[in-house]
Write a protein that holds these residues in place. Structure first.
Motif, mmCIF file in Angstrom:
data_model
loop_
_atom_site.group_PDB
_atom_site.id
_atom_site.type_symbol
_atom_site.label_atom_id
_atom_site.label_comp_id
_atom_site.label_asym_id
_atom_site.label_seq_id
_atom_site.Cartn_x
_atom_site.Cartn_y
_atom_site.Cartn_z
ATOM 1 N N THR A 70 -6.517 11.218 -19.622
ATOM 2 C CA THR A 70 -6.997 12.136 -20.472
ATOM 3 C C THR A 70 -6.196 13.591 -20.685
ATOM 4 N N ALA A 71 -6.043 13.881 -19.435
ATOM 5 C CA ALA A 71 -5.324 15.201 -19.510
ATOM 6 C C ALA A 71 -3.660 14.929 -19.786
ATOM 7 N N GLN A 72 -3.106 13.724 -19.398
ATOM 8 C CA GLN A 72 -1.648 13.389 -19.869
ATOM 9 C C GLN A 72 -1.616 13.114 -21.382
ATOM 10 N N LEU A 73 -2.660 12.536 -21.919
ATOM 11 C CA LEU A 73 -2.430 12.394 -23.429
ATOM 12 C C LEU A 73 -2.640 13.694 -24.119
ATOM 13 N N LYS A 74 -3.309 14.615 -23.580
ATOM 14 C CA LYS A 74 -3.672 16.223 -24.404
ATOM 15 C C LYS A 74 -2.410 16.636 -24.244
ATOM 16 N N ALA A 75 -1.625 16.640 -22.942
ATOM 17 C CA ALA A 75 -0.508 17.274 -22.737
ATOM 18 C C ALA A 75 0.639 17.048 -23.723
ATOM 19 N N LEU A 76 0.688 15.728 -23.904
ATOM 20 C CA LEU A 76 1.415 15.037 -24.784
ATOM 21 C C LEU A 76 1.418 15.547 -26.273
ATOM 22 N N GLU A 77 0.251 15.177 -26.624
ATOM 23 C CA GLU A 77 -0.316 15.808 -27.936
ATOM 24 C C GLU A 77 0.232 17.154 -28.200
ATOM 25 N N ASP A 78 -0.067 18.180 -27.055
ATOM 26 C CA ASP A 78 0.275 19.550 -27.287
ATOM 27 C C ASP A 78 1.848 19.666 -27.180
ATOM 28 N N SER A 79 2.479 18.908 -26.670
ATOM 29 C CA SER A 79 3.990 18.993 -26.586
ATOM 30 C C SER A 79 4.570 18.553 -27.980
ATOM 31 N N CYS A 80 3.899 17.481 -28.433
ATOM 32 C CA CYS A 80 4.395 17.048 -29.765
ATOM 33 C C CYS A 80 3.826 17.494 -31.000
ATOM 34 N N GLU A 81 2.921 18.530 -30.892
ATOM 35 C CA GLU A 81 2.121 19.272 -31.881
ATOM 36 C C GLU A 81 1.654 18.291 -32.905
ATOM 37 N N MET A 82 0.853 17.256 -32.502
ATOM 38 C CA MET A 82 0.300 16.500 -33.608
ATOM 39 C C MET A 82 -0.754 15.522 -32.548
ATOM 40 N N LYS A 83 -1.736 14.965 -33.364
ATOM 41 C CA LYS A 83 -2.611 13.972 -32.845
ATOM 42 C C LYS A 83 -1.992 12.607 -32.861
ATOM 43 N N LEU A 84 -2.276 11.831 -31.699
ATOM 44 C CA LEU A 84 -1.977 10.578 -31.629
ATOM 45 C C LEU A 84 -2.832 9.302 -31.657
ATOM 46 N N PHE A 85 -4.100 10.013 -31.267
ATOM 47 C CA PHE A 85 -5.301 9.137 -31.530
ATOM 48 C C PHE A 85 -6.498 9.849 -32.298
ATOM 49 N N LYS A 86 -7.251 8.753 -32.878
ATOM 50 C CA LYS A 86 -8.216 9.227 -33.560
ATOM 51 C C LYS A 86 -9.688 8.242 -32.918
ATOM 52 N N ARG A 87 -10.663 8.776 -33.045
ATOM 53 C CA ARG A 87 -12.020 8.016 -32.564
ATOM 54 C C ARG A 87 -12.687 7.357 -33.645
ATOM 55 N N LYS A 88 -12.958 6.263 -33.579
ATOM 56 C CA LYS A 88 -13.937 5.663 -34.503
ATOM 57 C C LYS A 88 -15.107 4.783 -33.830
ATOM 58 N N GLY A 89 -16.141 5.939 -33.871
ATOM 59 C CA GLY A 89 -17.090 5.368 -32.693
ATOM 60 C C GLY A 89 -16.769 5.673 -31.285
ATOM 61 N N ARG A 90 -16.805 4.550 -30.651
ATOM 62 C CA ARG A 90 -16.250 4.590 -29.111
ATOM 63 C C ARG A 90 -15.116 4.113 -29.189
ATOM 64 N N ARG A 91 -14.435 3.482 -30.293
ATOM 65 C CA ARG A 91 -13.075 3.153 -30.188
ATOM 66 C C ARG A 91 -11.981 4.018 -30.452
ATOM 67 N N LEU A 92 -10.701 3.769 -29.751
ATOM 68 C CA LEU A 92 -9.669 4.617 -30.260
ATOM 69 C C LEU A 92 -8.714 3.996 -31.057
ATOM 70 N N VAL A 93 -8.410 4.599 -31.896
ATOM 71 C CA VAL A 93 -7.509 4.431 -32.940
ATOM 72 C C VAL A 93 -6.314 5.239 -32.913
ATOM 73 N N LEU A 94 -5.033 4.562 -33.169
ATOM 74 C CA LEU A 94 -3.751 5.356 -33.400
ATOM 75 C C LEU A 94 -3.681 5.757 -34.606
ATOM 76 N N THR A 95 -3.145 7.102 -34.750
ATOM 77 C CA THR A 95 -2.952 7.809 -36.085
ATOM 78 C C THR A 95 -1.429 6.925 -36.178
ATOM 79 N N GLU A 96 -1.128 7.508 -37.667
ATOM 80 C CA GLU A 96 0.224 7.043 -38.215
ATOM 81 C C GLU A 96 1.188 7.542 -37.104
#
Length: 297
Positions: free
Chosen positions: A34-60
């Motif tokens: 989770t920490a690595q994903l947040k660091a990557l999103e911060d570095s890219c300045e974009m969201k890479l995943f969304k949540r649909k209920g308990r499932r993860l879904v990739l953003t565009e």
């Protein structure tokens, strides 16, 4: 600058759409993923995943990055497999040098054994005089050479393989063909055919005459062993060659040998490589194999 630890965490999470499975595959904790994903999103300045209920879904954006990450880590796996194959000698190239005489009379046996044991390795054979082959090591053209030791070199390691007998060959019709022995001084005025400059055989012949304070009466010098044998058989001159190179002609009676009064002379045959250069797995395997083959010469 991409952080590959972060990208790896993203790739496995996107691949399984699960932080838990990504953590299991990478042998780290889920909070670390989770920490690595947040660091990557911060570095890219974009969201890479969304949540649909308990499932993860990739953003565009996440889906686009995943396609590139998949190529990167697929190639990483291919590279790891290639490195393993190189270590196991399932792939690779052996760059080998030797003399023209050894290439014809000795190397087929050695290369045949090597190919039987390591069928997937490619072998590149370079030919020249012993001195030329030593220089090919220094020029990094070849990794290993099988040569007569012409001279020492501080950067080259020589491992003795064996000693080859040099024999005096003449035409069966030559006037000295029937002699039980002959001295080097008696050969002084005989036209002699010698190997090319840089040849171990040539050096030994010149040294042999020099010990008697003489110079050989050179008719021709050539790197072509077959030409030497043909000219000697015709009676054009005499020559010194390794016994193995003339054994068939002596048995057939087209050439004769005459022993020297000074006794037999031997050519030291060595396998050589650079002292301070790490040998490839293929080259090391070749050296190890050659050292185990008895009676090569």
């Amino acid at each position: 600058m991409l952080n590959f630890n972060q990208l790896r965490a993203f790739y496995y999470t996107a691949r399984h759409l699960s932080c838990t499975k990504a953590a299991e595959q990478l042998f780290i904790t889920q909070p670390a993923i989770t920490a690595q994903l947040k660091a990557l999103e911060d570095s890219c300045e974009m969201k890479l995943f969304k949540r649909k209920g308990r499932r993860l879904v990739l953003t565009e954006e996440g889906a686009a990055i995943y396609e590139y990450a998949k190529k990167i880590f697929t190639m990483e796996k291919e590279l790891e497999d290639l490195i393993q194959d190189m270590r196991r000698l399932k792939v690779g190239v052996l760059r080998l040098g030797t003399t023209k005489t050894y290439a014809r009379y000795v190397m087929p046996t050695i290369i045949g054994r090597f190919h039987e044991r390591f069928p997937h390795l490619k072998i590149q054979v370079d030919e020249g005089s012993s001195l030329e082959m030593i220089r090919s090591l220094l020029d990094l053209k070849n990794e290993v050479v099988v040569v007569a030791k012409v001279e020492d070199h501080p950067k080259v390691a020589f491992t003795p393989l064996s000693s080859e007998e040099l024999v005096l060959i003449v035409s069966p019709e030559h006037k000295i063909a029937g002699e039980k022995t002959i001295s080097v001084s008696e050969l002084h005025e005989q036209p002699i055919i010698v190997k090319e400059r840089g040849s171990g055989t040539r050096k030994l012949v010149y040294d042999l005459f020099a010990k008697q304070g003489l110079q050989p009466e050179v008719l021709i010098e050539t790197s072509n062993t077959e030409l030497i044998k043909q000219m000697v058989a015709r009676g054009d001159g005499i020559a010194f060659l390794v016994r193995g190179a003339v054994a068939a002609e002596v048995e057939q009676g087209t050439l004769a040998t005459v022993p020297l009064k000074e006794g037999p002379i031997y050519l030291d045959v060595s396998i050589a490589h650079l002292k301070d250069e790490h040998l490839s797995h293929a080259a090391k395997a070749f050296v190890d194999l050659v050292m185990t083959i008895p009676h090569l010469f």
